[in-house]
Design a protein around this motif. Structure first.
Motif, short mmCIF file in Angstrom:
data_model
loop_
_atom_site.label_atom_id
_atom_site.label_comp_id
_atom_site.label_asym_id
_atom_site.label_seq_id
_atom_site.Cartn_x
_atom_site.Cartn_y
_atom_site.Cartn_z
N MET A 1 25.86 8.48 41.24
CA MET A 1 24.55 8.23 40.64
C MET A 1 23.65 9.46 40.81
SD MET A 1 22.09 5.98 43.08
CE MET A 1 21.07 5.74 41.68
N GLU A 2 22.69 9.58 39.93
CA GLU A 2 21.77 10.71 39.97
C GLU A 2 20.48 10.26 40.62
OE1 GLU A 2 21.87 13.95 38.42
OE2 GLU A 2 24.02 13.50 38.48
N ILE A 3 20.28 10.66 41.87
CA ILE A 3 18.94 10.45 42.40
C ILE A 3 18.29 11.82 42.34
CG2 ILE A 3 17.66 10.08 44.51
CD1 ILE A 3 18.41 7.44 44.29
N ASN A 4 17.41 12.04 41.42
CA ASN A 4 16.81 13.37 41.32
C ASN A 4 15.29 13.26 41.28
OD1 ASN A 4 16.16 12.60 38.69
ND2 ASN A 4 18.13 13.33 37.93
N ASN A 5 14.64 14.39 41.05
CA ASN A 5 13.18 14.37 41.13
C ASN A 5 12.52 13.85 39.87
OD1 ASN A 5 13.05 15.26 43.72
ND2 ASN A 5 13.24 17.40 43.12
N ALA A 6 13.26 13.84 38.78
CA ALA A 6 12.67 13.37 37.52
C ALA A 6 13.57 12.32 36.89
CB ALA A 6 12.50 14.55 36.57
N PRO A 7 13.64 11.16 37.51
CA PRO A 7 14.55 10.14 36.98
C PRO A 7 14.12 9.66 35.60
CG PRO A 7 13.23 9.25 38.77
CD PRO A 7 12.87 10.69 38.65
N GLN A 8 15.09 9.43 34.73
CA GLN A 8 14.79 8.94 33.38
C GLN A 8 14.45 7.46 33.46
OE1 GLN A 8 15.32 11.47 30.99
NE2 GLN A 8 15.59 12.56 32.89
N LYS A 9 15.20 6.78 34.30
CA LYS A 9 15.01 5.33 34.40
C LYS A 9 14.09 5.04 35.56
CE LYS A 9 19.77 4.22 33.05
NZ LYS A 9 21.04 3.71 33.55
N ARG A 11 13.17 3.39 39.05
CA ARG A 11 14.04 3.16 40.21
C ARG A 11 13.72 1.81 40.85
NH1 ARG A 11 14.38 7.88 44.58
NH2 ARG A 11 15.23 8.95 42.77
N ALA A 12 14.78 1.06 41.16
CA ALA A 12 14.60 -0.24 41.83
C ALA A 12 15.33 -0.19 43.16
CB ALA A 12 15.17 -1.36 40.96
N LEU A 13 14.78 -0.88 44.15
CA LEU A 13 15.41 -0.88 45.49
C LEU A 13 15.35 -2.27 46.09
CD1 LEU A 13 14.92 1.47 48.49
CD2 LEU A 13 14.07 -0.87 48.68
N SER A 14 16.44 -2.69 46.71
CA SER A 14 16.38 -3.90 47.53
C SER A 14 17.42 -3.84 48.65
CB SER A 14 16.58 -5.15 46.69
OG SER A 14 16.00 -6.26 47.36
N GLU A 39 22.27 -1.38 35.00
CA GLU A 39 22.25 -0.64 33.72
C GLU A 39 20.85 -0.14 33.41
OE1 GLU A 39 25.10 -0.07 32.51
OE2 GLU A 39 26.12 -1.52 33.81
N GLU A 40 19.89 -1.02 33.69
CA GLU A 40 18.52 -0.72 33.26
C GLU A 40 17.79 0.25 34.19
OE1 GLU A 40 16.40 -4.35 32.62
OE2 GLU A 40 14.57 -3.30 32.00
N GLU A 81 29.43 3.92 41.75
CA GLU A 81 29.33 5.00 40.76
C GLU A 81 27.96 4.97 40.08
OE1 GLU A 81 31.89 7.18 39.80
OE2 GLU A 81 33.02 6.39 41.52
N LYS A 82 27.38 3.78 40.02
CA LYS A 82 26.11 3.63 39.31
C LYS A 82 24.93 3.61 40.28
CE LYS A 82 28.01 0.59 35.75
NZ LYS A 82 28.16 -0.85 35.52
N SER A 83 25.14 3.01 41.45
CA SER A 83 24.02 2.74 42.35
C SER A 83 24.28 3.35 43.72
CB SER A 83 23.83 1.24 42.53
OG SER A 83 23.69 0.61 41.28
N LEU A 84 23.19 3.55 44.43
CA LEU A 84 23.30 4.03 45.81
C LEU A 84 23.43 2.81 46.71
CD1 LEU A 84 23.13 6.27 47.86
CD2 LEU A 84 20.69 6.42 47.44
N ILE A 85 24.56 2.71 47.42
CA ILE A 85 24.81 1.53 48.27
C ILE A 85 25.15 2.03 49.67
CG2 ILE A 85 26.27 -0.52 48.56
CD1 ILE A 85 26.97 -0.14 45.51
#
Ligand code: TRP
Length: 335
Positions: A1-9, A11-14, A39-40, A81-85
């Motif tokens: 996953m791309e955690i960067n400084n200018a995310p397009q989407k 960011r959600a966290l739980s 996805e979103e 691959e999609k999320s930071l876990i």
């Protein structure tokens, strides 16, 4: 996953607590939605294993529960691959930021937390400081990753509110350091109640096994528990004010099948609660079948699990350290 400084989407966290096997309530109320959110949003999901020791834990059991929580999150569809876990205890910045934030949190505001009041009554022999400052660690979990959205259940709303207050207070002193997160209510998702006392939320710590469905329950156990579910004497499958048991079964069935309450009432017109309970049980068994297959695979392949959580920890450390460094500089530490 791309955690960067200018995310397009956005960011959600739980995070989810690792104490005890997840219930159908955790699944339909939280984790299944996390799955859809991938996805979103750009998602960050953690296992809150540091929070677990506010209540005394047996070491072997705790270790097993953490493994099992990791395996279950992957089995319910979270995709590294999609999320930071990752596991909270693998990222030292959580404890470090929590200490700093402790000094920006008032005794009075922590004293007002209803969960603290409840838990200190329930565990009156161990009202430790961790139980009291629990919301501050949760604030650190959140603020380190600068999420826009935090999906939490009603019982965690107050904790999210205090995290926002702490962030605003800190930003007020030092400038824009933290993103102020908004609560997120997923479009679908159920509040699952106890099968025995349907006025109460289904809880993994309930001592009555019949009150809860664990995600690892066998098909037989699931069917048996639904057959024994407490209902009412009206014998009509419809939503009603004094029908908490049936309302709960309708909610579960609706969440799994996607049918509305009216469609469910039509489906079971002229049939008794017995038939309805069987159908709900079967729907749950089928929903959990693929989850359980994956879970058994992950839990018997610790090497694969370890690879995933270690990679997650490295990525999380990178993001968390950046925020922590900024906070430390602002406060005046020498880096
Ligand atoms: N306290 C939350 C619970 O019991 C778990 C949690 C810990 C959490 N840190 C978090 C939830 C950060 C959301 C964000 O459910």
């Amino acid at each position: 996953m791309e955690i960067n400084n200018a995310p397009q989407k956005k960011r959600a966290l739980s995070f989810i607590q690792s104490s005890g096997m997840f219930t159908l309530g955790n699944y339909l109320g939280a984790v299944k939605n996390w799955n859809n959110m991938q996805e979103e949003f750009e998602c960050v999901f953690g296992i809150a294993d540091l929070h677990s020791i506010t209540v005394r834990q047996d070491p072997a059991t705790l270790r097993k529960q953490i493994y099992s929580a990791a395996a279950m999150l992957l089995s319910t569809g979270l995709d590294p691959e999609k999320s930071l876990i990752f596991m909270q205890s693998h990222v030292a910045a959580h404890s470090q930021l929590a200490w700093i934030l402790n000094c920006y949190t008032q005794f009075g505001e922590l004293s007002r937390m209803t969960q603290f009041k409840d838990k200190s009554q329930k565990h009156s022999d161990n009202v430790n400081a961790g139980l009291f400052t629990y919301p501050v660690l949760m604030a650190a979990d959140i603020l380190l990753y600068k999420p826009d959205l935090v999906p939490v259940g009603a019982d965690q709303k107050q904790h999210l509110e205090i995290a926002r207050d702490i962030a605003k207070r800190f930003n007020g002193i030092y400038g824009d350091v933290f993103t102020i997160p908004e609560p997120y209510i997923p479009p679908i998702g159920a509040k699952v109640m106890s099968l025995q006392e349907p006025e109460k939320k289904m809880s993994k710590s309930d001592e009555n096994e019949n009150a809860k469905i664990l995600l690892t329950d066998s098909p037989d156990a699931i069917m048996r528990k639904f057959k024994r579910a407490v209902t009412d004497s009206e014998a009509r499958v419809c939503v009603g004010e004094n029908k908490p048991g049936i309302n709960n079964l309708i909610e579960i069935y609706s969440c799994i099948t996607g049918k509305t309450a009216d469609e469910i009432t039509a489906e079971f017109e002229g049939k008794g609660y017995g038939d309805f309970k069987l159908s709900v049980g079967e729907a749950v068994v089928e929903e959990l079948r693929p989850v359980q297959e994956k879970y058994n695979m992950y839990i018997s392949d610790k090497a694969q699990l370890e690879k995933i959580y270690k990679e997650g920890a490295e990525k999380a450390q990178y993001v968390a350290r950046k925020t922590l460094s900024k906070v430390m500089k602002k406060v005046g530490y020498v880096l």
